[in-house]
Design a protein around this motif. Structure first.
Motif: not given
Length: 353
Positions: A82, A86, A112, A127, A353
């Motif tokens: 993640l 980002a 976060s 993250t 997923r």
């Protein structure tokens, strides 16, 4: 020569020895994983390979039990993925507008920080950290960001592989500590009931110290098995009740009649506790099948003493604990080995997923 030293490899495969020498095994596991990661980095010359070594130490260093290692590695990989996405988004946005990039980074860091205080806090924290590692302030080259993310994933996989190869399972530590406590309770109660010399304070201090260690293992045990925290907490409460009853019994036993006579439940209680201890240590649930005889009601006795009431309560508590362990132990035995549970967790994660 003992069997252990005739077959030294048993220390690395038998749960009893793995837990007895847990610190040495943990050091060996961390060192082996670090050496494997170092050799891989040097042989392949992976750019930014130091992040793989850092990840190995983060995943393995502070979590000796398999449940903790697996959870930390999964959260590490999830947070890294993640954060890497980002960070890559921050690099792309920086090309359009640096202020847009900074606003994006601020939003991700704020989210976060918000989720870091709740469940899955480690994943949320990583993250935000990985966002900064991968994206910097938005002006990092994309290829370096990708290599850093790749190294984090490689380090997590090496850490989990090392943990699965030398598995220190929390559920094994839990049942061995519980077995020691039940044996300690049986010996202490037997000596108190027979008015034999006993250092009750020292024995109860050891009992309580194990109880505290058992409490710290509950989260990892639930990760490694199908047991719930509530089921394990019920066992904790029974142990706490036994500790309290033995402590009180030791205080009043000197001023009450001895409880070693044939009519007392002393032998049945001691036998049940010892059988439960043996069942936990050697994975033999059949030893828990025999019920403890119903406790006598002290109110029906001609001259009941304080100790008789305590023994009746102890009998009920031990029987309750026996029934709980009879239901729990088969499910502990069925818990899959670390290597199999790792494959299952990754497969289930892929399906979600």
């Amino acid at each position: 020569m003992s069997g252990k030293w005739q077959h030294p490899w048993r220390v690395l495969v038998v749960p009893y020895y793995l837990n007895r020498y847990a610190r040495q095994v943990h050091v060996l596991r961390v060192a082996s994983a670090f050496l494997a990661g170092l050799m891989l980095v040097l042989a392949s010359r992976i750019p930014h390979g130091g992040w793989a070594l850092v990840t190995i130490l983060i995943v393995l260093g502070g979590a000796p039990h398999w449940g903790g290692v697996r959870r930390k590695a999964m959260e590490r990989m999830g947070g890294s993925l993640l954060g890497a996405l980002a960070g890559l988004a921050a690099i792309v946005l920086h090309g359009a507008s640096p202020w847009l990039c900074y606003a994006w980074m601020l939003a991700v860091v704020a989210l976060s920080g918000w989720h870091a205080q709740g469940r899955g806090g480690y994943l949320a924290l990583l993250t935000g950290i990985t966002l900064v590692i991968v994206g910097g302030v938005g002006d990092e080259p994309i290829n370096e960001a990708l290599w850093r993310s790749c190294n984090v994933l490689i380090g997590s996989l090496i850490g989990m592989a090392a943990a699965a190869t030398l598995p220190l399972r929390a559920l094994d530590s839990w049942r061995f500590l519980l077995a020691d406590n039940l044996r300690e309770a049986a010996m202490l109660y037997n000596r108190i009931a027979r008015r034999l010399p006993v250092d009750g304070d020292a024995a109860l201090d050891q009992f309580n110290a194990r109880l505290i260690r058992l409490r710290g293992l509950l989260a990892s045990v639930t990760q490694e098995s199908a047991l719930t925290h509530r089921e394990l907490d019920q066992v904790q409460r029974c142990q706490r009740s036994i500790w309290t009853l033995l402590d009180r019994m030791g205080e009043v036993s000197a001023s009450t009649p001895a409880l070693a006579e044939d009519a007392s439940p002393r032998r049945a209680i001691v036998r049940t506790l010892l059988r439960a201890s043996h069942a936990l240590r050697f994975n033999q649930p059949q030893l828990l099948a025999e019920s403890l005889p119903a406790a006598d009601n002290p109110a029906r006795m001609r001259e009941p003493t304080h100790c008789h009431w305590l023994v009746a309560e102890l009998s009920l508590t031990v029987e309750d604990l026996r029934m709980q362990l009879h239901a729990i132990l088969p499910r502990l035995i069925e818990a899959p080995p670390p290597a199999r549970s790792l494959v299952r967790a990754m497969r289930d994660g892929g399906r979600r997923r």
